[in-house]
Write a protein that holds these residues in place. Structure first.
Motif, PDB file in Angstrom:
ATOM      1  N   THR A 383       0.678  -1.243  -0.019  1.00 44.51           N
ATOM      2  CA  THR A 383      -0.084  -0.044   0.045  1.00 44.51           C
ATOM      3  C   THR A 383       1.103   1.344   0.049  1.00 44.51           C
ATOM      4  O   THR A 383       0.390   2.397  -0.071  1.00 44.51           O
ATOM      5  CB  THR A 383      -0.835  -0.023   1.273  1.00 44.51           C
ATOM      6  OG1 THR A 383      -0.001   0.046   2.458  1.00 44.51           O
ATOM      7  CG2 THR A 383      -1.770  -1.218   1.280  1.00 44.51           C
ATOM      8  N   ARG A 384       2.151   1.024   0.243  1.00 49.62           N
ATOM      9  CA  ARG A 384       3.144   2.186   0.342  1.00 49.62           C
ATOM     10  C   ARG A 384       4.127   2.580  -0.670  1.00 49.62           C
ATOM     11  O   ARG A 384       4.876   3.310  -0.747  1.00 49.62           O
ATOM     12  CB  ARG A 384       3.857   2.167   1.725  1.00 49.62           C
ATOM     13  CG  ARG A 384       3.072   2.131   2.840  1.00 49.62           C
ATOM     14  CD  ARG A 384       4.107   2.047   4.158  1.00 49.62           C
ATOM     15  NE  ARG A 384       3.154   2.022   5.453  1.00 49.62           N
ATOM     16  CZ  ARG A 384       4.024   1.911   6.557  1.00 49.62           C
ATOM     17  NH1 ARG A 384       5.268   1.953   6.570  1.00 49.62           N
ATOM     18  NH2 ARG A 384       3.120   2.141   7.698  1.00 49.62           N
ATOM     19  N   GLU A 441       3.844  16.032   0.489  1.00 46.60           N
ATOM     20  CA  GLU A 441       5.415  16.022   0.362  1.00 46.60           C
ATOM     21  C   GLU A 441       5.906  15.455   1.832  1.00 46.60           C
ATOM     22  O   GLU A 441       7.057  14.738   1.585  1.00 46.60           O
ATOM     23  CB  GLU A 441       5.847  17.546   0.223  1.00 46.60           C
ATOM     24  CG  GLU A 441       7.111  17.746   0.373  1.00 46.60           C
ATOM     25  CD  GLU A 441       8.178  17.082  -0.453  1.00 46.60           C
ATOM     26  OE1 GLU A 441       9.474  16.934  -0.339  1.00 46.60           O
ATOM     27  OE2 GLU A 441       7.413  16.544  -1.651  1.00 46.60           O
ATOM     28  N   ALA A 442       5.120  15.633   2.767  1.00 54.45           N
ATOM     29  CA  ALA A 442       5.555  14.795   3.947  1.00 54.45           C
ATOM     30  C   ALA A 442       5.560  13.352   3.866  1.00 54.45           C
ATOM     31  O   ALA A 442       6.482  12.585   4.160  1.00 54.45           O
ATOM     32  CB  ALA A 442       4.646  15.322   5.129  1.00 54.45           C
ATOM     33  N   ALA A 443       4.783  12.877   3.241  1.00 56.00           N
ATOM     34  CA  ALA A 443       4.508  11.258   3.223  1.00 56.00           C
ATOM     35  C   ALA A 443       5.770  10.991   2.194  1.00 56.00           C
ATOM     36  O   ALA A 443       6.126   9.710   2.568  1.00 56.00           O
ATOM     37  CB  ALA A 443       3.176  10.957   2.365  1.00 56.00           C
ATOM     38  N   ARG A 444       5.866  11.659   1.029  1.00 59.11           N
ATOM     39  CA  ARG A 444       7.055  11.319   0.140  1.00 59.11           C
ATOM     40  C   ARG A 444       8.398  11.163   1.009  1.00 59.11           C
ATOM     41  O   ARG A 444       9.243  10.320   0.837  1.00 59.11           O
ATOM     42  CB  ARG A 444       7.134  12.336  -0.949  1.00 59.11           C
ATOM     43  CG  ARG A 444       8.251  11.823  -1.951  1.00 59.11           C
ATOM     44  CD  ARG A 444       8.397  13.004  -2.934  1.00 59.11           C
ATOM     45  NE  ARG A 444       9.118  14.183  -2.348  1.00 59.11           N
ATOM     46  CZ  ARG A 444      10.520  14.011  -2.219  1.00 59.11           C
ATOM     47  NH1 ARG A 444      10.983  12.875  -2.419  1.00 59.11           N
ATOM     48  NH2 ARG A 444      11.012  14.963  -1.670  1.00 59.11           N
ATOM     49  N   LEU A 448       6.072   7.132   3.187  1.00 52.12           N
ATOM     50  CA  LEU A 448       4.640   6.863   3.864  1.00 52.12           C
ATOM     51  C   LEU A 448       3.768   6.999   2.727  1.00 52.12           C
ATOM     52  O   LEU A 448       3.752   7.754   1.776  1.00 52.12           O
ATOM     53  CB  LEU A 448       4.288   7.134   4.993  1.00 52.12           C
ATOM     54  CG  LEU A 448       5.065   7.148   6.280  1.00 52.12           C
ATOM     55  CD1 LEU A 448       4.551   7.789   7.502  1.00 52.12           C
ATOM     56  CD2 LEU A 448       5.011   5.611   6.722  1.00 52.12           C
ATOM     57  N   ASP A 449       2.555   6.271   2.609  1.00 54.72           N
ATOM     58  CA  ASP A 449       1.267   6.543   1.994  1.00 54.72           C
ATOM     59  C   ASP A 449       0.610   8.012   2.589  1.00 54.72           C
ATOM     60  O   ASP A 449       0.458   8.017   3.762  1.00 54.72           O
ATOM     61  CB  ASP A 449       0.297   5.260   2.008  1.00 54.72           C
ATOM     62  CG  ASP A 449      -0.911   5.553   0.789  1.00 54.72           C
ATOM     63  OD1 ASP A 449      -1.924   6.040   1.408  1.00 54.72           O
ATOM     64  OD2 ASP A 449      -0.595   5.443  -0.292  1.00 54.72           O
ATOM     65  N   VAL A 450       0.187   8.974   1.754  1.00 54.48           N
ATOM     66  CA  VAL A 450      -0.542   9.938   1.996  1.00 54.48           C
ATOM     67  C   VAL A 450      -1.763   9.693   3.007  1.00 54.48           C
ATOM     68  O   VAL A 450      -2.048  10.130   4.055  1.00 54.48           O
ATOM     69  CB  VAL A 450      -1.230  10.794   0.804  1.00 54.48           C
ATOM     70  CG1 VAL A 450      -1.775  11.973   1.568  1.00 54.48           C
ATOM     71  CG2 VAL A 450      -0.029  11.419  -0.021  1.00 54.48           C
TER      72      VAL A 450
END
Length: 467
Positions: A383-384, A441-444, A448-450
């Motif tokens: 999922t990520r 952007e934080a997830a990237r 992690l996945d958004v």
């Protein structure tokens, strides 16, 4: 003149070169020709990558930073004898290229590369793979009966191959089987394989039951059935699991958790093949093969009073020991790829590949939960996946939602003695500050996945942790 674009092909190509420019040029050209391609900058990186990518063709420079291409050649030929290896050499190292041919390389090209010749070489190999695929399909139709039931056992480790041989041998008998292995190691898969390989019994039912999950007061009725009027509430007759498994296989998992009194009745069924429903006088003949399993040491279970010794003697006619995952780590790339393909099929999405750093992280884990734990880790990573790849940052080995192997973005300081949950909260919130509250952007940056980041923020809000 530009080369025409063609559809994606079968032939997977691995390029091994320490020069970034050479890797980029080769990758761009080979992808334009339609072939899946990956690159590695060293022998070590190539060895790790071959486990997940499994290339048909390796194009390798002879001189690499951590070893020579000859060392890589030795590894690749030992790993898969049908893998094609094309060496790249400068004019000054042609003698080494000749040695590479003697060592098993198929051919070599000199620098600067003749890309027309390289394109022809890969295209010819694609033709051979297509022909082999067609031949293998015909052969699979011939051998389908002999291979049925073993598809779920993924890997080529010595431990797994020994167990598979034991399964095939035991499947030809009708005697009871005792499967011993740690939780999550795949004992039910072994039992299903035994049933599917058992010839005339295979078309019959396979009935699995966890003996530990049946309440003691109901266990006898569940196994042997109930006659009408046997007790208050028994308004009709009901078949038990033995009758449901008639003509097939009954799999009793966690046999050492079965009540001792019921073990005595099970022993009688094993002796004469007859069952008696609760409240009945007449016996019923059942043609059932019994397979039992336990995650305990059977001898120790007898000593501790969890299992009757006479029942152990009767069940332990054929024993199959299931190796834990930590003893067959060489199967990790194949198992991970298998679970990713399964996820891709269920979610109707392309299956991502696993990067070398992620594979290294998998190899470094002890896997106390065995195959079951690996499957859960891979499903979370699926999922990520980022741009069709799974990196170490996407692997959540402890189920906390943020793997501690994820690199903490610069400027974030974790207090001494911080817990995993606190570290997760700090890293996510501080990364959001750094990115101006840009969740994508934080997830990237965190790998992690958004959706995961949003869910975490909701959790933090409910705990009063979010600003």
């Amino acid at each position: 003149m530009t080369e025409p674009r063609i559809p994606r092909r079968l032939c997977r190509v691995l390029v091994v070169d320490d020069e970034p420019a050479m890797r980029e040029v080769l990758q761009a050209r080979i992808e334009r020709w339609g072939f899946p391609v990956r690159t590695a900058e060293s022998v070590h990186a190539a060895r790790v990558l071959t486990g997940s990518f499994d290339p048909h063709l390796v194009i390798s420079d002879l001189v690499l930073p951590d070893a020579t291409g000859l060392a890589l050649l030795e590894h690749l030929r030992g790993d898969r004898r049908d893998r094609t290896i094309l060496m790249i050499t400068a004019y000054g190292t042609i003698d080494m290229a000749v040695q590479a041919i003697k060592g098993g390389a198929t051919d070599f090209l000199t620098k600067p590369l003749d890309y027309v010749a390289l394109h022809r070489f890969i295209t010819d190999m694609e033709g051979r793979l297509q022909a082999k695929l067609s031949s293998d399909a015909d052969q699979r139709e011939v051998n389908v009966a002999g291979m049925a039931g073993m598809d779920g056992m993924v890997g080529t480790s010595h431990a797994l191959l020994r167990m598979q041989a034991r399964v095939r041998s035991a499947a030809s008998s009708d005697a009871p089987v005792l499967i011993v292995g740690e939780s999550g190691s795949g004992k039910e898969l072994v039992a299903r394989s035994l049933h599917q390989l058992s010839g005339a019994r295979a078309p019959g039912p396979f009935v699995p039951v966890n003996a530990a999950a049946i309440p003691e007061a109901l266990a006898e009725g569940e196994l042997f059935g109930v006659e009408r009027g046997a007790f208050t509430g028994a308004t009709s007759a009901r078949m038990g699991l033995f009758e449901h498994a008639n003509g097939g296989t009954l799999f009793l998992d966690e046999i050492t958790e079965m009540p001792i009194a019921l073990q005595a009745k099970l022993l009688r069924v094993l002796e004469d093949g007859n069952i008696r429903r609760v409240g009945a006088r007449a016996q019923i003949r059942c043609d059932v093969r019994l397979i039992a399993a336990t995650n305990r040491d059977p001898a120790a279970a007898v000593e501790l009073g969890h299992m009757r010794q006479d029942l152990l003697y009767r069940l332990d006619v054929l024993r199959i020991d299931v190796p834990p995952l930590r003893e067959r780590k060489e199967d990790l790339p194949a198992l991970a790829a298998h679970f990713l393909r399964d996820c891709a099929e269920r979610y109707a999405a392309p299956a991502p590949t696993i990067e070398p750093d992620a594979l290294a992280l998998l190899h470094g884990h002890d896997w106390p939960g065995n195959i079951r734990e690996l499957r859960n880790v891979i499903e979370r990573a699926f999922t990520r996946a980022d741009q069709g790849m799974i990196r170490a940052a996407q692997l959540d080995l402890d189920g906390s939602g943020l793997d501690l192997g994820v690199e903490v973005p610069r400027g974030i300081v974790l207090p001494h003695g911080v817990t995993a949950a606190e570290a997760e909260r700090i890293v996510i919130l501080e990364t959001l500050k750094i990115t101006g509250n840009n969740k994508a952007e934080a997830a990237r940056r965190l790998g992690l996945d958004v959706k995961t980041v949003r869910n975490k923020l909701k959790t933090f809000d409910s705990e009063g942790s979010s600003p």
